[in-house]
Design a protein around this motif. Structure first.
Motif, PDB file in Angstrom:
ATOM      1  N   ILE A  66       0.848  -1.193   0.000  1.00 33.25           N
ATOM      2  CA  ILE A  66       0.000   0.000   0.000  1.00 33.25           C
ATOM      3  C   ILE A  66       0.880   1.239   0.000  1.00 33.25           C
ATOM      4  O   ILE A  66       1.870   1.308   0.729  1.00 33.25           O
ATOM      5  N   VAL A  67       0.506   2.200  -0.830  1.00 26.91           N
ATOM      6  CA  VAL A  67       1.132   3.519  -0.764  1.00 26.91           C
ATOM      7  C   VAL A  67       0.103   4.463  -0.157  1.00 26.91           C
ATOM      8  O   VAL A  67      -1.083   4.415  -0.495  1.00 26.91           O
ATOM      9  N   LYS A  68       0.561   5.291   0.779  1.00 29.99           N
ATOM     10  CA  LYS A  68      -0.320   6.260   1.419  1.00 29.99           C
ATOM     11  C   LYS A  68       0.021   7.652   0.908  1.00 29.99           C
ATOM     12  O   LYS A  68       1.187   8.048   0.876  1.00 29.99           O
ATOM     13  N   LEU A  69      -1.030   8.361   0.504  1.00 33.53           N
ATOM     14  CA  LEU A  69      -0.882   9.711  -0.020  1.00 33.53           C
ATOM     15  C   LEU A  69      -1.618  10.704   0.869  1.00 33.53           C
ATOM     16  O   LEU A  69      -2.646  10.373   1.455  1.00 33.53           O
ATOM     17  N   GLU A  70      -1.083  11.918   0.938  1.00 35.43           N
ATOM     18  CA  GLU A  70      -1.765  13.052   1.562  1.00 35.43           C
ATOM     19  C   GLU A  70      -1.946  14.104   0.495  1.00 35.43           C
ATOM     20  O   GLU A  70      -1.110  14.240  -0.404  1.00 35.43           O
ATOM     21  N   SER A  71      -3.014  14.873   0.609  1.00 37.09           N
ATOM     22  CA  SER A  71      -3.302  15.905  -0.375  1.00 37.09           C
ATOM     23  C   SER A  71      -3.012  17.292   0.184  1.00 37.09           C
ATOM     24  O   SER A  71      -3.431  17.612   1.301  1.00 37.09           O
ATOM     25  N   ILE A  72      -2.317  18.093  -0.609  1.00 34.93           N
ATOM     26  CA  ILE A  72      -2.046  19.476  -0.212  1.00 34.93           C
ATOM     27  C   ILE A  72      -3.323  20.298  -0.298  1.00 34.93           C
ATOM     28  O   ILE A  72      -3.609  21.115   0.569  1.00 34.93           O
ATOM     29  N   GLN A  73      -4.136  20.047  -1.337  1.00 38.91           N
ATOM     30  CA  GLN A  73      -5.377  20.797  -1.530  1.00 38.91           C
ATOM     31  C   GLN A  73      -6.478  20.378  -0.565  1.00 38.91           C
ATOM     32  O   GLN A  73      -7.374  21.150  -0.268  1.00 38.91           O
ATOM     33  N   ARG A  74      -6.432  19.135  -0.080  1.00 37.92           N
ATOM     34  CA  ARG A  74      -7.457  18.621   0.834  1.00 37.92           C
ATOM     35  C   ARG A  74      -6.769  18.080   2.084  1.00 37.92           C
ATOM     36  O   ARG A  74      -6.545  16.879   2.212  1.00 37.92           O
ATOM     37  N   PRO A  75      -6.420  18.944   3.038  1.00 35.89           N
ATOM     38  CA  PRO A  75      -5.659  18.518   4.211  1.00 35.89           C
ATOM     39  C   PRO A  75      -6.355  17.450   5.051  1.00 35.89           C
ATOM     40  O   PRO A  75      -5.697  16.717   5.791  1.00 35.89           O
ATOM     41  N   ASP A  76      -7.671  17.342   4.962  1.00 37.08           N
ATOM     42  CA  ASP A  76      -8.401  16.357   5.755  1.00 37.08           C
ATOM     43  C   ASP A  76      -8.466  14.989   5.062  1.00 37.08           C
ATOM     44  O   ASP A  76      -9.005  14.044   5.603  1.00 37.08           O
ATOM     45  N   TRP A  77      -7.894  14.868   3.864  1.00 36.35           N
ATOM     46  CA  TRP A  77      -7.946  13.633   3.078  1.00 36.35           C
ATOM     47  C   TRP A  77      -6.602  12.927   3.098  1.00 36.35           C
ATOM     48  O   TRP A  77      -5.555  13.551   3.065  1.00 36.35           O
ATOM     49  N   ASP A  78      -6.643  11.630   3.192  1.00 35.12           N
ATOM     50  CA  ASP A  78      -5.460  10.824   2.884  1.00 35.12           C
ATOM     51  C   ASP A  78      -5.970   9.559   2.213  1.00 35.12           C
ATOM     52  O   ASP A  78      -7.082   9.115   2.449  1.00 35.12           O
ATOM     53  N   GLY A  79      -5.171   9.046   1.319  1.00 39.24           N
ATOM     54  CA  GLY A  79      -5.590   7.895   0.541  1.00 39.24           C
ATOM     55  C   GLY A  79      -4.603   6.752   0.659  1.00 39.24           C
ATOM     56  O   GLY A  79      -3.408   6.972   0.818  1.00 39.24           O
ATOM     57  N   ALA A  80      -5.133   5.550   0.600  1.00 41.01           N
ATOM     58  CA  ALA A  80      -4.304   4.350   0.592  1.00 41.01           C
ATOM     59  C   ALA A  80      -4.610   3.613  -0.707  1.00 41.01           C
ATOM     60  O   ALA A  80      -5.763   3.314  -1.005  1.00 41.01           O
ATOM     61  N   ILE A  81      -3.576   3.339  -1.475  1.00 39.79           N
ATOM     62  CA  ILE A  81      -3.735   2.699  -2.779  1.00 39.79           C
ATOM     63  C   ILE A  81      -2.919   1.416  -2.794  1.00 39.79           C
ATOM     64  O   ILE A  81      -1.732   1.415  -2.445  1.00 39.79           O
ATOM     65  N   TRP A  82      -3.551   0.326  -3.193  1.00 39.87           N
ATOM     66  CA  TRP A  82      -2.849  -0.947  -3.328  1.00 39.87           C
ATOM     67  C   TRP A  82      -1.880  -0.877  -4.495  1.00 39.87           C
ATOM     68  O   TRP A  82      -2.255  -0.432  -5.596  1.00 39.87           O
ATOM     69  N   LEU A  83      -0.645  -1.306  -4.285  1.00 40.17           N
ATOM     70  CA  LEU A  83       0.353  -1.319  -5.367  1.00 40.17           C
ATOM     71  C   LEU A  83      -0.139  -2.165  -6.538  1.00 40.17           C
ATOM     72  O   LEU A  83       0.096  -1.828  -7.701  1.00 40.17           O
ATOM     73  N   GLY A  84      -0.835  -3.255  -6.254  1.00 41.44           N
ATOM     74  CA  GLY A  84      -1.321  -4.139  -7.299  1.00 41.44           C
ATOM     75  C   GLY A  84      -2.392  -3.534  -8.174  1.00 41.44           C
ATOM     76  O   GLY A  84      -2.676  -4.042  -9.263  1.00 41.44           O
ATOM     77  N   ASP A  85      -3.009  -2.428  -7.736  1.00 42.89           N
ATOM     78  CA  ASP A  85      -4.032  -1.747  -8.528  1.00 42.89           C
ATOM     79  C   ASP A  85      -3.456  -0.668  -9.436  1.00 42.89           C
ATOM     80  O   ASP A  85      -4.151  -0.152 -10.315  1.00 42.89           O
ATOM     81  N   ILE A  86      -2.196  -0.299  -9.224  1.00 41.16           N
ATOM     82  CA  ILE A  86      -1.593   0.808  -9.972  1.00 41.16           C
ATOM     83  C   ILE A  86      -1.318   0.400 -11.421  1.00 41.16           C
ATOM     84  O   ILE A  86      -0.772  -0.664 -11.685  1.00 41.16           O
ATOM     85  N   THR A  87      -1.724   1.286 -12.334  1.00 39.95           N
ATOM     86  CA  THR A  87      -1.431   1.079 -13.754  1.00 39.95           C
ATOM     87  C   THR A  87      -0.438   2.109 -14.282  1.00 39.95           C
ATOM     88  O   THR A  87       0.114   1.929 -15.364  1.00 39.95           O
TER      89      THR A  87
END
Length: 102
Positions: A66-87
């Protein structure tokens, strides 16, 4: 995070793809991550991901991460993305693997 994943990978080519994405996702890199038919997610990598052992819903053991991302534009958001889903990954700044790791 637990040890459950929707998809796990065991084939050498799939594992090499997961490991390649890790090299593209250095901590503090600003990226746009593409995952098939969903909208791209843009953010800053909070921790360099690792490939780990997981089990899928059927109890099969394999690898993913999993890669975890934070958004500069949306400070209250963070996302977790499975490496296996990345294209695909687009770098939106100059931070690359080896430049900044944690």
């Amino acid at each position: 995070m637990g040890r459950s994943a929707t998809k796990v990978f065991t084939q050498p080519a799939d594992i090499a793809r997961l490991e390649h994405w890790v090299t593209e996702l250095a901590v503090n890199a600003r990226v746009r991550v593409h995952c098939g038919h969903t909208a791209p997610q843009e953010g800053v990598v909070t921790v360099t991901p690792t490939v780990q052992v997981f089990q899928d819903g059927d109890g099969n053991e394999g690898l993913n991460g999993i890669v975890k991302l934070e958004s500069i534009q949306r400070p209250d958001w963070d996302g977790a993305i499975w490496l296996g889903d990345i294209t695909g990954i687009e770098h939106l700044d100059s931070t690359t693997f080896g430049s900044s790791k944690a």
